[in-house]
Each structure stands twice: as structure tokens, then as C-alpha cells.
Design an enzyme around this catalytic site. Structure first.
Site, PDB file in Angstrom:
ATOM      1  N   VAL A   1      17.750 -11.670  -3.679  1.00 49.22           N
ATOM      2  CA  VAL A   1      17.352 -10.447  -2.993  1.00 49.22           C
ATOM      3  C   VAL A   1      18.564  -9.543  -2.819  1.00 49.22           C
ATOM      4  O   VAL A   1      19.606  -9.974  -2.328  1.00 49.22           O
ATOM      5  CB  VAL A   1      16.743 -10.771  -1.606  1.00 49.22           C
ATOM      6  CG1 VAL A   1      16.375  -9.504  -0.858  1.00 49.22           C
ATOM      7  CG2 VAL A   1      15.531 -11.686  -1.759  1.00 49.22           C
ATOM      8  N   CYS A   2      18.407  -8.282  -3.223  1.00 47.72           N
ATOM      9  CA  CYS A   2      19.467  -7.289  -3.051  1.00 47.72           C
ATOM     10  C   CYS A   2      19.124  -6.432  -1.838  1.00 47.72           C
ATOM     11  O   CYS A   2      18.291  -5.541  -1.904  1.00 47.72           O
ATOM     12  CB  CYS A   2      19.586  -6.423  -4.308  1.00 47.72           C
ATOM     13  SG  CYS A   2      20.898  -5.200  -4.182  1.00 47.72           S
ATOM     14  N   LEU A   3      19.736  -6.768  -0.724  1.00 47.62           N
ATOM     15  CA  LEU A   3      19.540  -6.044   0.520  1.00 47.62           C
ATOM     16  C   LEU A   3      20.917  -5.889   1.142  1.00 47.62           C
ATOM     17  O   LEU A   3      21.593  -6.884   1.412  1.00 47.62           O
ATOM     18  CB  LEU A   3      18.588  -6.835   1.430  1.00 47.62           C
ATOM     19  CG  LEU A   3      18.162  -6.217   2.743  1.00 47.62           C
ATOM     20  CD1 LEU A   3      17.429  -4.901   2.531  1.00 47.62           C
ATOM     21  CD2 LEU A   3      17.272  -7.183   3.514  1.00 47.62           C
TER      22      LEU A   3
END
EC number: 2.3.2.34
Length: 188
Positions: free
Chosen positions: A114-116
Site C-alpha cells: 500500500v502506498c500511503l
């Protein structure tokens, strides 16, 4: 005076008992317990405790499952599961967040990474579990094509929202794009 001494002894005994209940819990586990106690989940999110932070067994890190069911946007009617794995240095470091379903999303790759930003460079010990869940919800309301892990999804979103919406609908029901089969995440 006698009553005061009795109250003082009673309070001391209570303190001894409460401190002996969880003497082996790390600061990370205590913080996670506090985060869980103060959590205010929206109706679109479900949380399951897989490995409790109450466990004094440090060989098993605390794990949570978060299920996000967006009620608007591209991923409306979807049910997306995430594992949150908390290490013993939380909140100094963020938990490891992995999407358990293969979905077509600019900020989630095919392996579930996840790219957060709040899970990477913008992480701060002041952030908590509530912040992480809010960030995950936001990913489905406002996918970010400018910082992608899935470049194909980001490119399609930039080229046209209508085409992206069609691709999301197809893949949410278990369809394929570019020879990649996605998981069916449509809520029953």
C-alpha cells in the site's frame, strides 16, 4: 484518620494488582491498546483482532484485520481486507499494512503493498490507528495517480475517469486486465 489510612492501603493494593496484570507488555502494545480503546470506526469499516496486543508473547506481533467497504466513489460496493502488523517499536515506526485482495488501484500493487504517505515519509508517532484507517478510507475515495504502485491503474486514471471507472468495475467482480486476474471484492 483511620479511614484515610484504610483508603490509602486499599489504593496501594489496587495499584499493585493493576500493575501486576500486564507487567510484560511493551510500550508498543500499551500504545496499540490505547489506540484500540479510543477507536471510532465509521460504519464502512470493520476491525478484527487477529493477534491481541494483550499477549505478552513477543514472538507474535499484534495483528489486526481491517475491512473497508466504501459507500461511494469508484470502489463503492467493494469489500477490501487489509492486515496491519504492528512491531515492537510502534508508534516510532508505522505498522506494515498489506491489502489481502488483488485489486486494481493506483496506490496498491499486485502483491498488496500500500502506498500511503502516512505509512512512509509522513509517519509520525503522533499518528495512531484512527489515522491509518482514515488514510485507507481516503485511498478509495481519492485514488492518487501521482504516487502510484500500480502504474497501469494510475495511467488509466490520468487518461480518463470513465475508462478507469469501467476497469475498476470489471476487476472488482473478478475480471482481468492485461492478463492479470483480480479478486472478486464485490460485497454480497
Amino acid at each position: 484518620m483511620l479511614k484515610l489510612r484504610q483508603l490509602q492501603k486499599k489504593k496501594q493494593k489496587e495499584n499493585e494488582n493493576s500493575s501486576s496484570i500486564q507487567p510484560n507488555l511493551s510500550a508498543a502494545r500499551i500504545r496499540l491498546k490505547r489506540d484500540l480503546d479510543s477507536l471510532d470506526l465509521p460504519p464502512t469499516v470493520t476491525l478484527n483482532v487477529i493477534t491481541s496486543p494483550d499477549s505478552a508473547d513477543r514472538s507474535q506481533s499484534p495483528k489486526l484485520e481491517v475491512i473497508v467497504r466504501p459507500d461511494e466513489g469508484y470502489y463503492n460496493y467493494g469489500s477490501i481486507n487489509f492486515n496491519l502488523d504492528f512491531n515492537e517499536v510502534y508508534p516510532i515506526e508505522p505498522p506494515k499494512v498489506v491489502c489481502l485482495k488483488k485489486i486494481f488501484h493506483p496506490n496498491i500493487d499486485l502483491k498488496g503493498n500500500v502506498c500511503l504517505n502516512i505509512l512512509r515519509e509522513d509517519w509520525s508517532p503522533a499518528l495512531d490507528l484512527q489515522s491509518i484507517i482514515t488514510g485507507l478510507l481516503f485511498l478509495f475515495l481519492e485514488p492518487n495517480p501521482n504516487d502510484p504502485l500500480n502504474k497501469d491503474a494510475a495511467k488509466l486514471l490520468c487518461e480518463g475517469e470513465k475508462e478507469f471507472a469501467e476497469a475498476v468495475r470489471l476487476t472488482m467482480s473478478g475480471g482481468s486486465i492485461e492478463h492479470v486476474k483480480y479478486d472478486n471484492i464485490v460485497s454480497p
